[in-house]
Design a protein around this motif. Structure first.
Motif, PDB file in Angstrom:
ATOM      1  N   ASN A  17      40.553  43.206  46.795  1.00  0.00           N
ATOM      2  CA  ASN A  17      40.341  43.492  45.385  1.00  0.00           C
ATOM      3  C   ASN A  17      39.298  44.603  45.243  1.00  0.00           C
ATOM      4  N   PRO A  18      39.678  45.809  44.773  1.00  0.00           N
ATOM      5  CA  PRO A  18      41.035  46.256  44.455  1.00  0.00           C
ATOM      6  C   PRO A  18      41.924  46.203  45.702  1.00  0.00           C
ATOM      7  N   ASN A  19      43.234  46.098  45.457  1.00  0.00           N
ATOM      8  CA  ASN A  19      44.158  45.952  46.584  1.00  0.00           C
ATOM      9  C   ASN A  19      44.565  47.316  47.157  1.00  0.00           C
ATOM     10  N   ASN A  20      44.798  47.318  48.458  1.00  0.00           N
ATOM     11  CA  ASN A  20      45.387  48.448  49.170  1.00  0.00           C
ATOM     12  C   ASN A  20      46.748  47.968  49.670  1.00  0.00           C
ATOM     13  N   PRO A  21      47.830  48.656  49.446  1.00  0.00           N
ATOM     14  CA  PRO A  21      47.969  50.038  48.951  1.00  0.00           C
ATOM     15  C   PRO A  21      48.287  50.165  47.456  1.00  0.00           C
ATOM     16  N   THR A  22      48.168  49.109  46.669  1.00  0.00           N
ATOM     17  CA  THR A  22      48.592  49.218  45.273  1.00  0.00           C
ATOM     18  C   THR A  22      47.515  49.800  44.354  1.00  0.00           C
ATOM     19  N   GLY A  23      46.242  49.611  44.715  1.00  0.00           N
ATOM     20  CA  GLY A  23      45.141  50.103  43.871  1.00  0.00           C
ATOM     21  C   GLY A  23      44.852  49.202  42.690  1.00  0.00           C
ATOM     22  N   THR A  24      45.638  48.120  42.549  1.00  0.00           N
ATOM     23  CA  THR A  24      45.469  47.257  41.388  1.00  0.00           C
ATOM     24  C   THR A  24      44.343  46.259  41.593  1.00  0.00           C
ATOM     25  N   MET A  25      43.850  45.739  40.483  1.00  0.00           N
ATOM     26  CA  MET A  25      42.702  44.832  40.490  1.00  0.00           C
ATOM     27  C   MET A  25      43.158  43.459  39.998  1.00  0.00           C
ATOM     28  N   THR A  26      42.751  42.428  40.685  1.00  0.00           N
ATOM     29  CA  THR A  26      42.988  41.067  40.203  1.00  0.00           C
ATOM     30  C   THR A  26      41.782  40.668  39.356  1.00  0.00           C
ATOM     31  N   PRO A  27      41.989  40.194  38.126  1.00  0.00           N
ATOM     32  CA  PRO A  27      40.837  39.856  37.279  1.00  0.00           C
ATOM     33  C   PRO A  27      39.925  38.813  37.944  1.00  0.00           C
ATOM     34  N   VAL A  28      38.624  38.930  37.726  1.00  0.00           N
ATOM     35  CA  VAL A  28      37.680  38.012  38.389  1.00  0.00           C
ATOM     36  C   VAL A  28      37.957  36.554  38.033  1.00  0.00           C
ATOM     37  N   GLU A  29      38.417  36.297  36.805  1.00  0.00           N
ATOM     38  CA  GLU A  29      38.695  34.900  36.418  1.00  0.00           C
ATOM     39  C   GLU A  29      39.856  34.343  37.242  1.00  0.00           C
ATOM     40  N   GLU A  30      40.833  35.215  37.527  1.00  0.00           N
ATOM     41  CA  GLU A  30      41.973  34.784  38.331  1.00  0.00           C
ATOM     42  C   GLU A  30      41.542  34.476  39.765  1.00  0.00           C
TER      43      GLU A  30
END
Ligand SMILES: *Cc1c(COP(=O)(O)O)cnc(C)c1O
Length: 365
Positions: free
Chosen positions: A161-174
């Motif tokens: 988090n952020p993820n590689n290779p997508t660059g997306t972020m998982t919300p901290v609450e999740e």
């Protein structure tokens, strides 16, 4: 690869590991290659870190310090965390590998997400555990799917988090919900290799402090520009740090690595410079590609995952970029055959990529 020996065999799982293939750095016939395939820092390390590295040449005959106290103190100061619960390794790769050695093994399962980092699988197999791949939802971590995949064999759960290779972020609450829902024997590993590039994010240190089943891994290879020197660290509950510290080699980090990393992390001005340049250039790169009809998810890292119509188009664009002396990363191995991962370089590099992709789109149309 060679044939297995008739009688002398490595442990089960070892020969299931596919040898790692890194980002390429050379192209035939190109003198000035723009390498945007390994998420390296285009500005390099802090000048103060380079100075510390040069000074280390005076003491190469002396064994390094084995408790890493000065480096841990510097990390603790800069991140506002307990230096006693930090463990340092030769890249975060080593921390990931130590976690698998200490907590995963035969009969156990190690979970990772669909497009997760390749090293989790390698380290799980090396420890004799079974890697388990859990689907994502639209290139984002699906906490419900991860929780549903857990059982009494689950030993480790890896997410970046952020993820590689997508660059997306998982919300901290999740992420907190995931930690709270794991079976009692499972440990959650949050890979924060790109944490510094994300907005308003402290790398889940609150979650580590609040629980006993969460550990984070961090690296000097990305924002600190020291990928060639191999330095990373983990922050976790005392019981985890104790276990990893027993497994790690006492001299796993060289003196040069220790002093250089210490100077690098204390140079917060340089880190901030690299962070703000990345934010600006990342937006420019994503907007430039979007303007050419090539979308990407909002990235919180130092790369953009450019999505093409299909695999053939992604590969054609990659070939075109190579002809222009630009190397980006194909991510078919991450189950993203229609995408290319492009590191955010400096401003000139981003313009060069956008220009080359514009040429490609023009010819394609
Ligand atoms: C680059 C990267 C790392 C860093 O590895 P090092 O061994 O510290 O160089 C870790 N995790 C992910 C997801 C990465 O992309």
């Amino acid at each position: 690869m060679s044939e297995p020996h008739p009688t002398i065999r490595p442990q089960p799982g070892i020969l299931d590991i596919a040898p790692y293939k890194g980002g390429e750095s050379k192209l035939a016939g190109h003198a000035s290659v723009l390498k945007l395939s390994s998420n390296e820092n285009p500005f390099g390390p802090s000048p103060l870190a380079l100075e510390a590295f040069r000074a280390a040449a005076q003491s190469l005959h002396i064994y390094p310090n084995s408790d890493h106290a000065a480096l841990r103190a510097a990390i603790g100061d800069v991140h506002g965390i307990d230096a006693e619960r930090i463990v340092c390794g030769a890249g975060s790769d080593e921390i990931i590998s130590l976690l698998c050695q200490a907590y995963a093994g035969p009969g156990g399962e190690v979970l990772q997400t669909e497009h997760g980092f390749g090293l989790y699988r390698i380290s799980a197999l090396a420890a004799g555990a079974a890697p388990v791949v859990v689907p994502e939802r639209e290139r984002r971590t699906d906490v419900d799917a991860l929780l549903a995949a857990c059982n009494e064999r689950t030993q480790l759960v890896f997410i970046a988090n952020p993820n590689n290779p997508t660059g997306t972020m998982t919300p901290v609450e999740e992420v907190a919900r995931l930690a709270a829902g794991l079976p009692p024997q499972a440990l959650l590993v949050l890979d924060g290799a790109y944490a510094e590039f994300a907005r308003d994010f402290n790398g889940h240190v609150d979650l580590v402090d609040a629980r006993d089943n969460v550990v984070v891994t961090r690296t000097f290879s990305k924002i600190h520009g020291l990928g060639g020197l191999r330095i990373g660290w983990g922050y976790g509950p005392a019981h985890v740090v104790d276990a990893l510290s027993r497994v790690r080699g006492p001299f796993n980090l060289s003196t040069a690595a220790l002093v250089t990393a210490t100077a690098a992390i204390r140079d917060t001005g340089w880190t901030e410079h690299c962070r703000s340049e990345n934010v600006r250039n990342r937006a420019r790169l994503a907007e430039g590609l979007a303007g050419l009809g090539i979308p990407s998810d909002p990235s919180e890292a130092n790369f953009v995952l450019a999505r093409f119509r299909d695999r053939a188009e992604a590969e054609a664009c990659d070939r075109h970029l190579r002809e222009q002396g630009i190397i980006v990363r194909r991510v078919a191995g991450y189950n993203l055959p229609a995408a290319l991962r492009i590191t955010v370089g400096d401003a000139a590099a981003c313009e060069r990529v956008i220009g080359a992709v514009a040429d490609f789109v023009r010819v394609r149309a």
